[in-house]
Motif scaffolding. Structure first.
Motif, PDB file in Angstrom:
ATOM      1  N   SER A 180      22.403  74.980 -43.056  1.00  0.00           N
ATOM      2  CA  SER A 180      23.350  76.049 -43.322  1.00  0.00           C
ATOM      3  C   SER A 180      24.754  75.518 -43.065  1.00  0.00           C
ATOM      4  O   SER A 180      24.966  74.761 -42.130  1.00  0.00           O
ATOM      5  CB  SER A 180      23.107  77.243 -42.400  1.00  0.00           C
ATOM      6  N   VAL A 194      24.151  84.350 -42.428  1.00  0.00           N
ATOM      7  CA  VAL A 194      23.975  83.256 -43.375  1.00  0.00           C
ATOM      8  C   VAL A 194      22.931  83.625 -44.412  1.00  0.00           C
ATOM      9  O   VAL A 194      23.097  83.390 -45.601  1.00  0.00           O
ATOM     10  CB  VAL A 194      23.568  81.977 -42.619  1.00  0.00           C
ATOM     11  N   LEU A 241      24.188  85.090 -36.444  1.00  0.00           N
ATOM     12  CA  LEU A 241      24.653  84.086 -37.394  1.00  0.00           C
ATOM     13  C   LEU A 241      23.619  83.880 -38.477  1.00  0.00           C
ATOM     14  O   LEU A 241      23.928  83.830 -39.648  1.00  0.00           O
ATOM     15  CB  LEU A 241      24.935  82.778 -36.659  1.00  0.00           C
ATOM     16  N   SER A 242      22.363  83.755 -38.081  1.00  0.00           N
ATOM     17  CA  SER A 242      21.343  83.458 -39.077  1.00  0.00           C
ATOM     18  C   SER A 242      21.205  84.600 -40.072  1.00  0.00           C
ATOM     19  O   SER A 242      21.020  84.384 -41.250  1.00  0.00           O
ATOM     20  CB  SER A 242      20.023  83.118 -38.389  1.00  0.00           C
ATOM     21  N   PRO A 245      19.075  79.252 -34.263  1.00  0.00           N
ATOM     22  CA  PRO A 245      20.472  79.669 -34.354  1.00  0.00           C
ATOM     23  C   PRO A 245      20.609  81.088 -33.816  1.00  0.00           C
ATOM     24  O   PRO A 245      19.626  81.830 -33.777  1.00  0.00           O
ATOM     25  CB  PRO A 245      20.767  79.608 -35.850  1.00  0.00           C
ATOM     26  N   CYS A 291      33.389  79.746 -35.418  1.00  0.00           N
ATOM     27  CA  CYS A 291      32.755  78.514 -34.971  1.00  0.00           C
ATOM     28  C   CYS A 291      31.298  78.814 -34.621  1.00  0.00           C
ATOM     29  O   CYS A 291      31.017  79.755 -33.892  1.00  0.00           O
ATOM     30  CB  CYS A 291      33.492  77.978 -33.755  1.00  0.00           C
ATOM     31  N   TYR A 292      30.389  78.026 -35.161  1.00  0.00           N
ATOM     32  CA  TYR A 292      28.971  78.336 -34.946  1.00  0.00           C
ATOM     33  C   TYR A 292      28.595  78.181 -33.484  1.00  0.00           C
ATOM     34  O   TYR A 292      27.635  78.781 -33.011  1.00  0.00           O
ATOM     35  CB  TYR A 292      28.101  77.419 -35.809  1.00  0.00           C
ATOM     36  N   ARG A 293      29.363  77.391 -32.763  1.00  0.00           N
ATOM     37  CA  ARG A 293      28.928  77.027 -31.422  1.00  0.00           C
ATOM     38  C   ARG A 293      29.504  77.970 -30.364  1.00  0.00           C
ATOM     39  O   ARG A 293      28.796  78.427 -29.492  1.00  0.00           O
ATOM     40  CB  ARG A 293      29.354  75.587 -31.124  1.00  0.00           C
ATOM     41  N   VAL A 334      28.251  75.374 -41.618  1.00  0.00           N
ATOM     42  CA  VAL A 334      28.854  75.917 -40.405  1.00  0.00           C
ATOM     43  C   VAL A 334      30.274  75.387 -40.283  1.00  0.00           C
ATOM     44  O   VAL A 334      30.647  74.399 -40.912  1.00  0.00           O
ATOM     45  CB  VAL A 334      28.047  75.536 -39.143  1.00  0.00           C
TER      46      VAL A 334
END
Ligand SMILES: [Zn+2]
Ligand SMILES: [Zn+2]
Length: 104
Positions: A28, A93, A89-90, A85, A3-5, A30
């Motif tokens: 991106s 990605v 994660l970045s 972000p 989960c991105y969050r 997510v």
């Protein structure tokens, strides 16, 4: 992909539709876990035509699953907000994108 969050990881795949939602944030792809879907500050990209956040991002394009609009990602259009972000994660990605696009 977590989960991105909140960083929660998807548990074993379940049969049928996953409760996890896919969305696009900062152009991106997510994933949003069921818990975070209940929040209203997900900060997802939304369709410029119909405002839906049911978007998919692929190969430099973003497509709205509600109205079918397609536009180029990384178009240089101003992004709302200035929240970066998470670095991990970045980078992840970016690396995935580079693989898809065949860049070294
Ligand atoms: Zn979450
Ligand atoms: Zn739309």
């Amino acid at each position: 992909m977590p989960c991105y969050r909140c960083g929660a990881r998807q548990t074993d795949p379940v049969r049928g539709a996953s409760p996890w939602q896919r969305g696009v944030r900062n152009e991106s792809q997510v994933l949003i876990c069921p818990d975070c879907q209940r929040l209203h500050d997900l900060d997802l990209d939304s369709c410029g035509t119909c405002g839906s956040t049911a978007l998919i991002c692929r190969l430099g394009e973003v497509e709205c699953r509600s109205c079918g609009a397609v536009w180029m990602a990384r178009s240089g259009a101003p992004l709302t907000g200035s929240v970066e972000p998470p670095p991990g994660l970045s980078a992840e990605v970016e690396a995935a994108l580079n693989r898809v696009l065949g860049r070294a």
